[in-house]
Design a protein around this motif. Structure first.
Motif, PDB file in Angstrom:
ATOM      1  N   THR A 184      37.717  34.911  45.080  1.00  7.91           N
ATOM      2  CA  THR A 184      37.565  35.849  43.965  1.00  7.91           C
ATOM      3  C   THR A 184      37.442  37.280  44.453  1.00  7.91           C
ATOM      4  O   THR A 184      37.006  38.153  43.710  1.00  7.91           O
ATOM      5  N   GLY A 185      37.821  37.535  45.696  1.00  5.11           N
ATOM      6  CA  GLY A 185      37.598  38.857  46.298  1.00  5.11           C
ATOM      7  C   GLY A 185      38.795  39.775  46.200  1.00  5.11           C
ATOM      8  O   GLY A 185      39.784  39.505  45.503  1.00  5.11           O
ATOM      9  N   GLN A 186      38.693  40.890  46.923  1.00  2.00           N
ATOM     10  CA  GLN A 186      39.806  41.822  47.003  1.00  2.00           C
ATOM     11  C   GLN A 186      40.922  41.210  47.848  1.00  2.00           C
ATOM     12  O   GLN A 186      40.669  40.439  48.768  1.00  2.00           O
ATOM     13  N   THR A 187      42.131  41.604  47.518  1.00  3.23           N
ATOM     14  CA  THR A 187      43.289  40.932  48.111  1.00  3.23           C
ATOM     15  C   THR A 187      43.919  41.708  49.273  1.00  3.23           C
ATOM     16  O   THR A 187      44.905  41.236  49.849  1.00  3.23           O
ATOM     17  N   ALA A 188      43.357  42.867  49.628  1.00  2.00           N
ATOM     18  CA  ALA A 188      43.904  43.606  50.777  1.00  2.00           C
ATOM     19  C   ALA A 188      43.891  42.706  52.001  1.00  2.00           C
ATOM     20  O   ALA A 188      42.888  42.042  52.297  1.00  2.00           O
ATOM     21  N   GLY A 189      45.013  42.656  52.704  1.00  2.00           N
ATOM     22  CA  GLY A 189      45.099  41.855  53.916  1.00  2.00           C
ATOM     23  C   GLY A 189      45.567  40.434  53.705  1.00  2.00           C
ATOM     24  O   GLY A 189      45.913  39.744  54.658  1.00  2.00           O
ATOM     25  N   LEU A 190      45.584  39.983  52.451  1.00  2.00           N
ATOM     26  CA  LEU A 190      46.101  38.631  52.177  1.00  2.00           C
ATOM     27  C   LEU A 190      47.625  38.672  52.093  1.00  2.00           C
ATOM     28  O   LEU A 190      48.215  39.662  51.680  1.00  2.00           O
ATOM     29  N   ALA A 191      48.258  37.573  52.488  1.00  2.00           N
ATOM     30  CA  ALA A 191      49.717  37.434  52.414  1.00  2.00           C
ATOM     31  C   ALA A 191      50.427  38.691  52.902  1.00  2.00           C
ATOM     32  O   ALA A 191      51.226  39.286  52.165  1.00  2.00           O
ATOM     33  N   PRO A 192      50.163  39.092  54.141  1.00  2.00           N
ATOM     34  CA  PRO A 192      50.810  40.310  54.634  1.00  2.00           C
ATOM     35  C   PRO A 192      52.326  40.199  54.557  1.00  2.00           C
ATOM     36  O   PRO A 192      52.883  39.141  54.818  1.00  2.00           O
ATOM     37  N   GLY A 193      52.964  41.295  54.188  1.00  2.00           N
ATOM     38  CA  GLY A 193      54.420  41.298  54.059  1.00  2.00           C
ATOM     39  C   GLY A 193      54.883  41.023  52.648  1.00  2.00           C
ATOM     40  O   GLY A 193      56.057  41.233  52.330  1.00  2.00           O
ATOM     41  N   ARG A 229      38.803  51.070  58.092  1.00  2.29           N
ATOM     42  CA  ARG A 229      37.350  50.945  57.938  1.00  2.29           C
ATOM     43  C   ARG A 229      36.953  49.811  56.992  1.00  2.29           C
ATOM     44  O   ARG A 229      35.776  49.686  56.633  1.00  2.29           O
ATOM     45  N   GLY A 230      37.937  49.038  56.528  1.00  2.00           N
ATOM     46  CA  GLY A 230      37.606  47.903  55.663  1.00  2.00           C
ATOM     47  C   GLY A 230      37.072  48.293  54.308  1.00  2.00           C
ATOM     48  O   GLY A 230      36.218  47.604  53.741  1.00  2.00           O
ATOM     49  N   ARG A 231      37.562  49.431  53.778  1.00  2.00           N
ATOM     50  CA  ARG A 231      37.085  49.899  52.482  1.00  2.00           C
ATOM     51  C   ARG A 231      38.220  49.892  51.467  1.00  2.00           C
ATOM     52  O   ARG A 231      39.387  49.701  51.808  1.00  2.00           O
ATOM     53  N   ASN A 232      37.855  50.120  50.197  1.00  2.00           N
ATOM     54  CA  ASN A 232      38.860  50.290  49.152  1.00  2.00           C
ATOM     55  C   ASN A 232      39.314  51.743  49.179  1.00  2.00           C
ATOM     56  O   ASN A 232      38.568  52.638  49.573  1.00  2.00           O
ATOM     57  N   VAL A 233      40.554  51.988  48.773  1.00  2.00           N
ATOM     58  CA  VAL A 233      41.083  53.350  48.781  1.00  2.00           C
ATOM     59  C   VAL A 233      40.338  54.207  47.751  1.00  2.00           C
ATOM     60  O   VAL A 233      40.015  53.720  46.667  1.00  2.00           O
ATOM     61  N   PRO A 234      40.041  55.478  48.059  1.00  2.00           N
ATOM     62  CA  PRO A 234      39.446  56.343  47.037  1.00  2.00           C
ATOM     63  C   PRO A 234      40.496  56.754  45.997  1.00  2.00           C
ATOM     64  O   PRO A 234      41.622  57.110  46.343  1.00  2.00           O
ATOM     65  N   MET A 235      40.105  56.641  44.722  1.00  2.00           N
ATOM     66  CA  MET A 235      41.006  56.981  43.614  1.00  2.00           C
ATOM     67  C   MET A 235      40.309  57.981  42.698  1.00  2.00           C
ATOM     68  O   MET A 235      39.091  57.932  42.532  1.00  2.00           O
ATOM     69  N   TYR A 236      41.099  58.849  42.095  1.00  2.00           N
ATOM     70  CA  TYR A 236      40.554  59.955  41.297  1.00  2.00           C
ATOM     71  C   TYR A 236      41.338  60.120  40.001  1.00  2.00           C
ATOM     72  O   TYR A 236      42.561  59.934  39.990  1.00  2.00           O
TER      73      TYR A 236
END
Lengths: 275, 275
Positions: free
Chosen positions: B33-42, B150-157
């Motif tokens: 149920t987490g963030q998907t960054a790094g999953l299924a690369p490509g 750094r293993g963070r979410n991107v900053p959005m504005y």
């Protein structure tokens, strides 16, 4: 004086300034001795550096190692002033409006309009891509290229961006600067990336001090910049770089075009685009 | 919590996280149920916005008119939760790790992991390109994407860059920010220009105030930025923009992915590159 000559001359020539061969004929005859910006639109113009053969090998390696400032369009045969790869009947001794002559790395006073009397049997000519090609693409894209819009020469600076040395040639990169608002700077990067044969994408943007330029308001070559509020300085590698490398290498003689007074070729700018 | 869940879960899944179908199965089952960054690369990940059919026409025009923040990858059939154009057996009701539910334009508390009980026969699903695709290309190019490193979410504005309105949808563009030194910013513009289907080139760089961002240190979505001396903030259009447009349109119900919790598809990032 050059700018005045150019405008008066292009008005007086009464020839087809869109045709590169006709422009070169006017230059060869001495009828035109001005800056070449705006002449033969659509056709490639080139930076020129002429060296004795004993320096040509080092310079060739220097250009190969520094393709951003020194993208080679053509290299002449030793002693041969003709450049058949660039167009019909191009004679490098007469077809550049004004030349600069360097002796032992120092530019001599005066800018001759013909170098026939200086030509040596061991001279090798290098022609290097020029930003006029990508400026045309920027303008066609709808961007304002400030110095063109204002009828000035582009501001150029000696930067601290190191060049890869080859033999006696080395030093810092010369860069040209064009100011843009951020969105236009992004677009300018996209457009110029398509033209690696004429310096390609910028090498820097933003703070000039980061590349050793401490006085942006005063250019080392060309005219001083005109910037407006909210604009970012964007820096491209510049074909004047070989002249600085000649200062370092100190060949007994070297001949270059005078900045802004380029060799007009028969190659089309559009053919330099990689996509 | 999301980030912790992600790392623990990917460790615990003991499945092939490189396979998009296996990742989706873990998400559908509730095991992940987490963030998907790094999953299924490509593989392409997508932003999701689900709207009642009565709002879908306006939103489709809104996306068409604002392709930088809203590059459409797929539009579902009304009432059909399956998205065959994006991969095998994708059910939008269960295959996103966490959702956000908007009622009358206001995000409800909680982030459900399944929306089967909320699904309506008139729902239309929109899947929009996501910057994960171009971040992969940046990293492969050798650039450091700070928040990924750094293993963070991107900053959005929320920015003041105006969107073209369509019906009830409109407002300001949401942008994501990645810091780079100047030369890397130029390269990042080149790389991301190749990916117009996933936001493409940046929309701004440099002074954040010019696009209405008065407090760069505090992001409106995602994590706050980490910037180093000499870096320039570079801003890309962001797929969270539709959620802001939903705030303006105020549909009785709308469902989006929770930021960072994307739909994993079977499309390959490389296939999105235009050259």
């Amino acid at each position: 004086m050059a700018a005045g000559t150019r405008h008066a001359a292009t008005g007086e020539l009464c020839v087809d300034r869109a045709d590169p061969a006709i422009c070169r004929a006017a230059i060869r005859s001495g009828a035109f001795t001005g800056q070449t910006a705006g002449l033969a639109p659509g056709f490639v113009q080139g930076n020129v550096i002429i060296l004795p053969a004993s320096y040509a090998g080092d310079f060739l390696r220097f250009a190969q190692a520094n393709p951003k400032p020194c993208p080679l369009l053509a290299v002449g045969e030793p002693g041969d002033p003709m450049l058949p790869g660039l167009g019909a009947d191009i004679d490098i001794r007469s077809d550049v409006p004004r030349y600069r002559v360097f002796r032992d790395g120092v530019a001599a006073a005066g800018e001759p309009t013909d170098i026939g009397d200086l030509w040596q049997d061991d001279f090798v000519t290098f022609v290097i891509g020029c930003s006029f090609s990508f400026e045309e693409a920027l303008i066609q894209d709808g961007l304002e290229v400030r110095h063109v819009a204002r009828g000035r020469n582009v501001p150029m600076y000696r930067s601290s961006i190191p060049l890869t040395s080859a033999g006696r040639f080395g030093g810092g990169m010369v860069v040209s600067m064009r100011p843009f608002r951020a969105a236009d700077a992004i677009r300018a990067i996209q457009v110029t990336s398509r033209f690696p044969a004429v310096h390609g994408a910028p090498v820097h943007l933003g703070d000039p001090v980061e590349i050793g330029i401490t006085d942006l308001a005063h250019a080392d070559f060309g005219d001083d910049p005109i910037m407006e509020a909210g604009e970012i300085p964007v820096f491209w590698a510049c074909g004047v770089t070989p002249q600085v490398a000649v200062e370092a290498a100190k060949p007994p003689i070297a001949i270059a075009h005078a900045p802004g007074h380029m060799l007009i070729t028969d190659l089309r700018n559009a053919r330099l685009a990689v996509i």
